[in-house]
Design an enzyme around this catalytic site. Structure first.
Site, PDB file in Angstrom:
ATOM      1  N   LYS A 204       0.978  -1.181  -0.022  1.00 28.29           N
ATOM      2  CA  LYS A 204       0.106   0.018  -0.061  1.00 28.29           C
ATOM      3  C   LYS A 204       0.721   1.141   0.102  1.00 28.29           C
ATOM      4  CE  LYS A 204      -3.461   2.483   2.610  1.00 28.29           C
ATOM      5  NZ  LYS A 204      -4.375   2.491   3.737  1.00 28.29           N
ATOM      6  N   GLU A 210      10.743  -4.654   4.406  1.00 28.82           N
ATOM      7  CA  GLU A 210      10.582  -6.010   4.280  1.00 28.82           C
ATOM      8  C   GLU A 210      10.259  -6.424   2.614  1.00 28.82           C
ATOM      9  OE1 GLU A 210       8.947  -4.899   6.527  1.00 28.82           O
ATOM     10  OE2 GLU A 210       8.779  -6.219   8.479  1.00 28.82           O
ATOM     11  N   GLY A 265      -5.041  -1.727   4.863  1.00 23.12           N
ATOM     12  CA  GLY A 265      -4.063  -2.923   4.609  1.00 23.12           C
ATOM     13  C   GLY A 265      -4.697  -4.243   4.783  1.00 23.12           C
ATOM     14  N   ARG A 266      -5.365  -4.267   5.888  1.00 23.75           N
ATOM     15  CA  ARG A 266      -5.992  -5.529   6.288  1.00 23.75           C
ATOM     16  C   ARG A 266      -7.399  -5.756   5.725  1.00 23.75           C
ATOM     17  NH1 ARG A 266      -4.780  -2.341  10.293  1.00 23.75           N
ATOM     18  NH2 ARG A 266      -6.231  -1.568  11.519  1.00 23.75           N
ATOM     19  N   HIS A 382      -5.296 -32.986  17.992  1.00 21.84           N
ATOM     20  CA  HIS A 382      -4.055 -33.746  18.467  1.00 21.84           C
ATOM     21  C   HIS A 382      -2.781 -33.034  19.058  1.00 21.84           C
ATOM     22  CE1 HIS A 382      -5.646 -37.697  17.238  1.00 21.84           C
ATOM     23  NE2 HIS A 382      -6.267 -36.980  16.029  1.00 21.84           N
ATOM     24  N   LYS A 510       9.192  -0.745  14.352  1.00 24.62           N
ATOM     25  CA  LYS A 510       9.926  -0.259  12.919  1.00 24.62           C
ATOM     26  C   LYS A 510      11.025   0.700  13.127  1.00 24.62           C
ATOM     27  CE  LYS A 510       5.639  -1.033  10.089  1.00 24.62           C
ATOM     28  NZ  LYS A 510       4.712  -0.080   9.030  1.00 24.62           N
TER      29      LYS A 510
HETATM   30  O1  F6P Z   1       2.415  -4.241   9.861  1.00 23.53           O
HETATM   31  C1  F6P Z   1       1.751  -2.800   9.711  1.00 23.53           C
HETATM   32  C2  F6P Z   1       1.281  -2.719   8.366  1.00 23.53           C
HETATM   33  O2  F6P Z   1       1.262  -1.292   8.180  1.00 23.53           O
HETATM   34  C3  F6P Z   1       0.076  -3.382   8.094  1.00 23.53           C
HETATM   35  O3  F6P Z   1      -1.168  -2.662   8.567  1.00 23.53           O
HETATM   36  C4  F6P Z   1       0.124  -3.359   6.588  1.00 23.53           C
HETATM   37  O4  F6P Z   1      -0.801  -4.656   6.026  1.00 23.53           O
HETATM   38  C5  F6P Z   1       1.547  -4.007   6.231  1.00 23.53           C
HETATM   39  O5  F6P Z   1       1.945  -3.289   7.145  1.00 23.53           O
HETATM   40  C6  F6P Z   1       2.032  -3.800   5.128  1.00 23.53           C
HETATM   41  O6  F6P Z   1       2.091  -2.554   4.416  1.00 23.53           O
HETATM   42  P1  F6P Z   1       2.183  -2.059   3.080  1.00 23.53           P
HETATM   43  O7  F6P Z   1       1.069  -2.905   2.349  1.00 23.53           O
HETATM   44  O8  F6P Z   1       2.186  -0.548   2.962  1.00 23.53           O
HETATM   45  O9  F6P Z   1       3.509  -2.647   2.450  1.00 23.53           O
END
Ligand code: F6P
Length: 544
Positions: A204, A210, A265-266, A382, A510
């Site tokens: 987003k 990452e 995002g979620r 289990h 972060k």
């Molecule tokens: O973990 C924090 C967060 O901002 C989430 O809300 C989001 O889904 C994720 O990082 C990834 O963010 P982006 O889509 O901006 O890379």
């Protein structure tokens, strides 16, 4: 004390809990043979049975009174209307528009034409990939899609593509890279041919460390394995709200799929973030997913609260968290296809409602979001069900299962469902001393052995579960199930008066990671932190 915990609806529920806590679920069933009819809710082919919850009609009435007191109806209207209810970020929360069919205004503009435009773009692109109209740099058809994203840019697409495996198109395999741990990317890349691999960089913000690290490494791999700079445009596409960052990364914005800041995002799998889903199962099934979610949206917006699945699911959660004091909620799908459902719900629920500050900026004096976890049945049986049955804490659970399997094979599905029904019954009824004694005596056990074994074999029961049965896990039903949980989360946020659409709690780690990164070079030693953090960093520096 907050006005919520002092409110009449809250105090009434507290008083009622002390009465209900005296009654075993078994007794509730003995008293009322109509419990299943009374406390089961229906939506299309989904049945949600709440009869094995510690509720009676009075509980439902009091929970509904709480919902009315907290103005749930108004909040639902405000969300669907595109009001900026994400107040700390001054944004609307309009995931419902992504699957909607009516004009919705944000800042005076109807967002629906843009939504439809990007859906069409996804459709054209996925058809071009699937038919081979768009090919890799050697002219071969694409065979592998690698989605690089994390959190909401990963969990929804992974969960849905796994859930819809029976709908996968021939010749295309999706892969998902989220972790910055190089092990994940290396593990996927070594199986792939760059000439037939399409990378979807999903972020987003297009600033997530990452994702950008993995994306850069993927590009290096592509170039080192035979691809040229000019081929990058053919093999890398981006999904983002951040056009300039996509350009800066080196992806032509012609190869960008846009979404908007009013998509959390979620809550984004319905947007272009769902591109890997469309590429894997085809756009027609992606549209069915949207249709299922839209149907649940309409139900949520219009059904009376006592028949409204998201409202009741949310309120029952409130009943446990705030009045019985539970802190853990298991989601247990009896469907292997839903093996990533609990992981997906962890972000949805815990990132949304893991908040301690009200919308007005006050510290809450009541519990909010719970711990969500789970694994598919029967594997969980289990592993951790021992604690569910005989442990010292009460854990509420949702059990989900399809009536029909996509994989009919011998009596597998009957065995699976027999376990589903048996577990929810056992958790509810348990096995009391009398029953255990009779069973052991029938086996001819001596009085001494019976006395010794008896306490270990007692199941207290009275463990609450909600059973969600659906006809078959098709794209439409899956869309409805996901929207059910999205709205459940919203219902709870309204009761708790918190904003479920921001996530400031992920920022501190972060920021610190960014600072610490510069300290990990082998030279010198770390001194700027507490002694534990310094010690750990220095141990790493010596041993790396
Ligand atoms: O973990 C924090 C967060 O901002 C989430 O809300 C989001 O889904 C994720 O990082 C990834 O963010 P982006 O889509 O901006 O890379």
């Amino acid at each position: 004390m907050s006005s919520l915990t002092q409110s009449s609806a809250w105090l009434d529920l507290q008083a009622h809990q002390s009465v209900m806590a005296q009654q075993h679920l078994r007794e509730l069933f003995q008293q009322d043979p109509q419990r299943f009819e009374k406390f089961s809710l229906h939506f299309n082919t989904i049945l949600m049975d709440c009869a094995k919850q510690p509720i009676n009609q009075e509980t439902v009435n009091l929970l509904l009174a709480l919902a009315h007191q907290q103005k749930l109806k108004d909040w639902i209207v405000r969300m669907f209307a595109g009001e900026k209810i994400n107040s700390t970020e001054q944004r609307a929360a309009l995931h419902t528009a992504l699957r909607g069919d009516q004009p919705i205004m944000v800042d005076g503009l109807d967002v629906m034409p843009d939504v439809k435009r990007v859906l069409k773009q996804m459709e054209r692109f996925s058809v071009a990939i699937q038919t081979g109209e768009r090919r890799g740099y050697t002219g071969k058809k694409f065979t592998d899609i690698v989605n690089i994203g994390i959190g909401g840019s990963d969990l929804g697409p992974v969960m849905v593509t796994e859930a819809l495996k029976p709908y996968w198109l021939n010749g295309i395999v999706p892969h998902f890279i989220s972790n910055v741990d190089g092990a994940q990317l290396a593990g996927v890349l070594h199986q792939l041919d760059p000439a037939t691999t399409l990378f979807v960089i999903a972020s987003k913000t297009f600033s997530t460390q990452e994702t950008l690290t993995n994306a850069h490494s993927a590009r290096e791999w592509f170039l080192s394995q035979g691809g040229n700079e000019k081929d990058v445009a053919r093999h890398f596409v981006a999904v983002s709200t951040n056009r300039s960052a996509v350009e800066k990364f080196g992806i032509d914005t012609d190869n960008m799929f846009e979404f908007w800041d009013w998509v959390g995002g979620r809550y984004s799998l319905w947007s272009a973030i769902g591109l890997p889903i469309a590429l894997t199962v085809g756009m027609d099934h992606f549209y069915s997913l949207l249709t299922g979610a839209r149907a649940m949206d309409q139900h949520f917006a219009t059904a009376p609260f006592e028949k409204n699945l998201p409202v009741m699911l949310g309120l029952i959660g409130i009943w446990h968290i705030n009045f019985f004091g539970t802190t853990s909620h298991a989601v247990l799908p009896y469907d292997q296809s839903l093996h990533r459902f609990s992981a997906y719900l962890q972000q949805l629920e815990m990132e949304s409602n893991g908040k301690r500050i009200t919308r007005g900026g006050e510290v809450v004096d009541y519990s909010t979001g719970t711990i969500v976890w789970g694994e598919p049945g029967t594997n969980g049986q289990h592993a951790f069900y021992q604690l569910l049955h005989q442990g010292t804490q009460t854990i509420s659970a949702d059990f989900l299962a399809p009536c029909q399997s996509h994989y009919p094979m011998g009596d597998h599905h009957h065995l699976l469902l027999a376990n589903f029904f048996a577990q929810t019954e056992a958790l509810m009824a348990g096995k009391n001393e009398q029953e255990v004694r009779a069973e052991l005596e029938l086996q001819g056990m001596s009085a001494e052995s019976v006395a010794q074994l008896l306490p270990h074999k007692i199941f207290p029961g009275n463990r609450p579960t909600t059973s969600i049965l659906f006809k078959k896990l098709d794209p439409q039903t899956l869309g409805s199930l996901i929207a059910l949980y999205e709205h459940k989360v919203f219902v709870q946020s309204v009761i708790w008066n918190i904003n479920p659409f921001d996530q400031w709690g992920v920022e501190l780690g972060k920021q610190l990671a960014g600072r610490i990164l510069t300290e990990l070079e082998p030279v010198g030693s770390a001194t700027a932190h507490d002694t534990s953090t310094n010690g750990l960093i220095n141990y790493f520096k010596i041993n790396q």
